[in-house]
Design a protein around this motif. Sequence first.
Motif, PDB file in Angstrom:
ATOM      1  N   ASN A  86       0.836  -1.216   0.000  1.00  0.00           N
ATOM      2  CA  ASN A  86       0.000   0.000   0.000  1.00  0.00           C
ATOM      3  C   ASN A  86       0.862   1.253   0.000  1.00  0.00           C
ATOM      4  O   ASN A  86       0.603   2.208   0.742  1.00  0.00           O
ATOM      5  CB  ASN A  86      -0.941   0.017   1.210  1.00  0.00           C
ATOM      6  N   THR A  87       1.891   1.252  -0.830  1.00  0.00           N
ATOM      7  CA  THR A  87       2.850   2.342  -0.854  1.00  0.00           C
ATOM      8  C   THR A  87       3.136   2.766  -2.293  1.00  0.00           C
ATOM      9  O   THR A  87       3.258   1.912  -3.174  1.00  0.00           O
ATOM     10  CB  THR A  87       4.160   1.930  -0.162  1.00  0.00           C
ATOM     11  N   VAL A  88       3.235   4.071  -2.490  1.00  0.00           N
ATOM     12  CA  VAL A  88       3.646   4.618  -3.783  1.00  0.00           C
ATOM     13  C   VAL A  88       4.937   5.397  -3.555  1.00  0.00           C
ATOM     14  O   VAL A  88       5.117   6.022  -2.508  1.00  0.00           O
ATOM     15  CB  VAL A  88       2.543   5.496  -4.408  1.00  0.00           C
ATOM     16  N   TYR A  89       5.835   5.324  -4.516  1.00  0.00           N
ATOM     17  CA  TYR A  89       7.159   5.924  -4.387  1.00  0.00           C
ATOM     18  C   TYR A  89       7.390   6.980  -5.467  1.00  0.00           C
ATOM     19  O   TYR A  89       6.765   6.945  -6.534  1.00  0.00           O
ATOM     20  CB  TYR A  89       8.239   4.846  -4.529  1.00  0.00           C
ATOM     21  N   LEU A  90       8.313   7.893  -5.170  1.00  0.00           N
ATOM     22  CA  LEU A  90       8.778   8.829  -6.180  1.00  0.00           C
ATOM     23  C   LEU A  90      10.302   8.889  -6.081  1.00  0.00           C
ATOM     24  O   LEU A  90      10.847   9.418  -5.109  1.00  0.00           O
ATOM     25  CB  LEU A  90       8.186  10.221  -5.974  1.00  0.00           C
ATOM     26  N   GLN A  91      10.962   8.298  -7.069  1.00  0.00           N
ATOM     27  CA  GLN A  91      12.418   8.370  -7.152  1.00  0.00           C
ATOM     28  C   GLN A  91      12.780   9.640  -7.902  1.00  0.00           C
ATOM     29  O   GLN A  91      12.347   9.836  -9.051  1.00  0.00           O
ATOM     30  CB  GLN A  91      12.973   7.146  -7.886  1.00  0.00           C
ATOM     31  N   MET A  92      13.548  10.487  -7.259  1.00  0.00           N
ATOM     32  CA  MET A  92      13.906  11.784  -7.834  1.00  0.00           C
ATOM     33  C   MET A  92      15.418  11.835  -8.030  1.00  0.00           C
ATOM     34  O   MET A  92      16.174  11.771  -7.048  1.00  0.00           O
ATOM     35  CB  MET A  92      13.443  12.920  -6.921  1.00  0.00           C
ATOM     36  N   ASN A  93      15.832  11.953  -9.264  1.00  0.00           N
ATOM     37  CA  ASN A  93      17.256  12.032  -9.602  1.00  0.00           C
ATOM     38  C   ASN A  93      17.562  13.373 -10.251  1.00  0.00           C
ATOM     39  O   ASN A  93      16.659  14.084 -10.694  1.00  0.00           O
ATOM     40  CB  ASN A  93      17.623  10.896 -10.563  1.00  0.00           C
ATOM     41  N   SER A  94      18.840  13.694 -10.313  1.00  0.00           N
ATOM     42  CA  SER A  94      19.289  14.946 -10.947  1.00  0.00           C
ATOM     43  C   SER A  94      18.491  16.136 -10.434  1.00  0.00           C
ATOM     44  O   SER A  94      17.994  16.960 -11.220  1.00  0.00           O
ATOM     45  CB  SER A  94      19.168  14.836 -12.472  1.00  0.00           C
ATOM     46  N   LEU A  95      18.371  16.223  -9.139  1.00  0.00           N
ATOM     47  CA  LEU A  95      17.522  17.260  -8.543  1.00  0.00           C
ATOM     48  C   LEU A  95      18.081  18.649  -8.810  1.00  0.00           C
ATOM     49  O   LEU A  95      19.293  18.877  -8.865  1.00  0.00           O
ATOM     50  CB  LEU A  95      17.385  17.020  -7.045  1.00  0.00           C
TER      51      LEU A  95
END
Length: 115
Positions: free
Chosen positions: A76-85
């Motif tokens: 029950n989890t959603v993720y956001l991988q953020m690269n090159s911020l």
Amino acid sequence: QVQLVESGGGLVQPGGSLRLSCAASGSIFSISTMGWYRQAPGKQRELVAAITHNGATNYADSVKGRFTISNDNAKNTVYLQMNSLKPEDTGVYYCNRLFPGLLSWGQGTQVIVST
């Protein structure tokens, strides 16, 4: 009432990465389209990424190629991988359900991209 709890934010230098998580208190992802929103200081909240129950994704132009949204229905989890911020990615990040309708907003998780 399903509750959403975001986590994983922090202070990161430009070019760095973070992985945000959004945990729901109920099993909603299998029938929902979920999204990550961002609210920068002094600006309106904007949708930056979305994922359907069957895994189709969509991104705002400003994050395309740098951010990746994913989900784990079993957790029950959603993720956001953020690269090159970038500094312009700074803001409070929230998750919520786009379809079939918005839930109550969580507290969000703050991301600061700065040297």
